[in-house]
Write an enzyme that holds these catalytic residues in place. Structure first.
Site, mmCIF file in Angstrom:
data_model
loop_
_atom_site.group_PDB
_atom_site.id
_atom_site.type_symbol
_atom_site.label_atom_id
_atom_site.label_comp_id
_atom_site.label_asym_id
_atom_site.label_seq_id
_atom_site.Cartn_x
_atom_site.Cartn_y
_atom_site.Cartn_z
ATOM 1 C CG ASP A 1 -1.671 48.931 -6.735
ATOM 2 O OD1 ASP A 1 -0.545 49.046 -7.226
ATOM 3 O OD2 ASP A 1 -2.495 49.858 -6.653
ATOM 4 N N GLY B 1 3.782 48.936 -11.332
ATOM 5 C CA GLY B 1 4.873 48.488 -10.478
ATOM 6 C C GLY B 1 4.608 47.069 -10.037
#
Length: 423
Positions: free
Chosen positions: A13, A40
């Protein structure tokens, strides 16, 4: 032509997707080398936020070729959803997106196995994203996996059925109370396979070898973070692949002596999603402020991220393991407003003061030792030049560069690709 490598230096992240997007204009090929849709990568530009899970972060640039390498595991269902999202922007991704035949496929039963395994652990669960990543890599190393290239074989569905049957027996073994409809999941899976087969499958190691001979510029893109590496991360609270620089060699078929620059991405503070040790984690208002201002929620799972001060012991470790040549600091804007910042520069470990990352960093063994530095109050989000940065931030950067013995060449001051300051 040498290959440059970009990876995260913390527990994921860090903002890798944004930096790949920013740098793509300088590269002909963006190649993803490991991980699956548990990653992601968030990109933001023109007022729109994009989240990619498997597709490399250079896909929004007209000229770059985007390659999903052999070290990646692909869930065709999630991949199809990503492609459907790209259709909204009229992208000609079929001419820009290549898939390695040696990449492994995530089956519906892999996801069910993941859920059953996690449920059976109870309080000892590792915080899996339940995307089937771990079981897929287990089949890869167990030599049972199904690869993208198998889709070109006449008997691939027989291979699928044999492996799915084996998985169902394993699911029964866990005796975990989970509900699923395999027929429904398989229908969605086989439809997604047909979409995947419309893309170009290649022998990616040969493709990259020829690209290097032709002088093409290549950026290898990692997923997750170095402290989640299966070998060098905080095991067992790690991912199932090598997220460090070595993973780019095995995940793309690139020789070690072909790697030139290693770009290391880190946040100005530290975050972690899921379970596992986190020495500098904050449980006070400072931690709450970081989470709120930094919008710290997982791009894949939506789970809130745990927040804490920057851990230089862990960061140095990641710099050394990866051979980082250039650092890029993200989310400097989130720390605006703190009167004092703390940086962990050593650990109290079993009665001794140490400055290296030990085998075990659980709370009962490790207490962080902090150095305090002066904070800043200015809003950084509109700044575009390094000369505009407040003195206190420049002092913070200089302190980190001295400790890490590596230059910080980019400072991010917001999520948009324009909010990027080059030093």
């Amino acid at each position: 032509m040498a290959v440059n490598l970009l990876l995260g230096l913390q527990w994921g992240d860090e903002g890798k997707g944004k930096i790949v997007d920013v740098l793509t204009k300088d590269y002909d090929i963006i190649a993803r080398f490991q991980g699956g849709p548990n990653a992601g990568h968030t990109l933001e530009f023109d007022g729109i936020k994009h989240v990619l899970h498997t597709i490399p972060s250079g896909i929004f640039h007209d000229k770059a070729i985007n390659l999903v390498g052999n070290g990646v595991v692909i869930d065709p269902v999630i991949f199809k959803k990503e492609l459907d999202n790209l259709n909204k922007f009229n992208l000609d991704y079929k001419s820009k997106l290549l898939i390695s035949r040696k990449a492994h496929l995530i089956l519906p039963t892999h996801r069910i196995l993941d859920a059953a395994s996690e449920a059976s652990k109870g309080k000892a669960k590792i915080g899996s994203t339940l995307k089937g990543i771990g079981p897929t890599y287990m089949d890869k190393t167990g030599r049972n996996g199904i690869r993208v290239g198998d889709l070109e074989l006449e008997d691939w569905k027989d291979r699928y059925r044999n492996l799915a049957n084996k998985h169902e027996a394993m699911i029964d073994f866990y005796d975990a109370k989970i509900e699923y409809d395999l027929k429904e999941l398989e229908q969605e899976f086989f439809e997604a396979i047909e979409t995947l087969k419309t893309l170009t499958f290649i022998d990616s190691e040969e493709y990259l070898h020829q690209a290097q001979k032709e002088g093409k510029t290549i950026l290898a893109e990692g997923a997750q973070g170095s402290l989640l590496d299966i070998d060098f991360g905080t095991y067992p609270f790690v991912t199932s692949s090598n997220t460090t620089a070595a993973g780019a060699c095995t995940g793309l078929g690139i020789a070690p002596n072909k790697i030139k620059d290693v770009f290391g991405i880190f946040k100005a503070y530290t975050t972690r999603v899921g379970s596992g040790p986190f020495p500098t984690e904050l449980f006070d208002k400072d931690g709450e402020t970081m989470a709120k201002v930094g919008h710290e929620f997982g791009a894949t799972t939506g789970r809130p991220r745990r927040c804490g001060w920057l851990d230089l012991v862990a960061l140095k470790y990641a710099v050394h393991v990866n051979g980082v040549t250039k650092l890029m600091m993200m989310k400097g804007d989130v720390l605006s407003g703190f009167d004092t910042l703390k940086v962990c520069t050593a650990y109290k470990y079993k009665g001794e003061t140490i400055t290296h990352l030990p085998y075990n960093i659980e709370a009962e063994n490790v207490t962080p030792i902090y150095t305090e530095v002066k904070g800043w109050s200015e809003d950084l989000t509109q700044m575009t030049e390094a000369s505009q940065l407040p003195k206190e931030l420049n002092d913070y950067i200089a302190f980190l560069e001295k400790e890490l013995e590596t230059p910080i060449t980019i400072v991010s001051v917001g999520p948009d690709r324009k909010q990027t300051i080059h030093r």
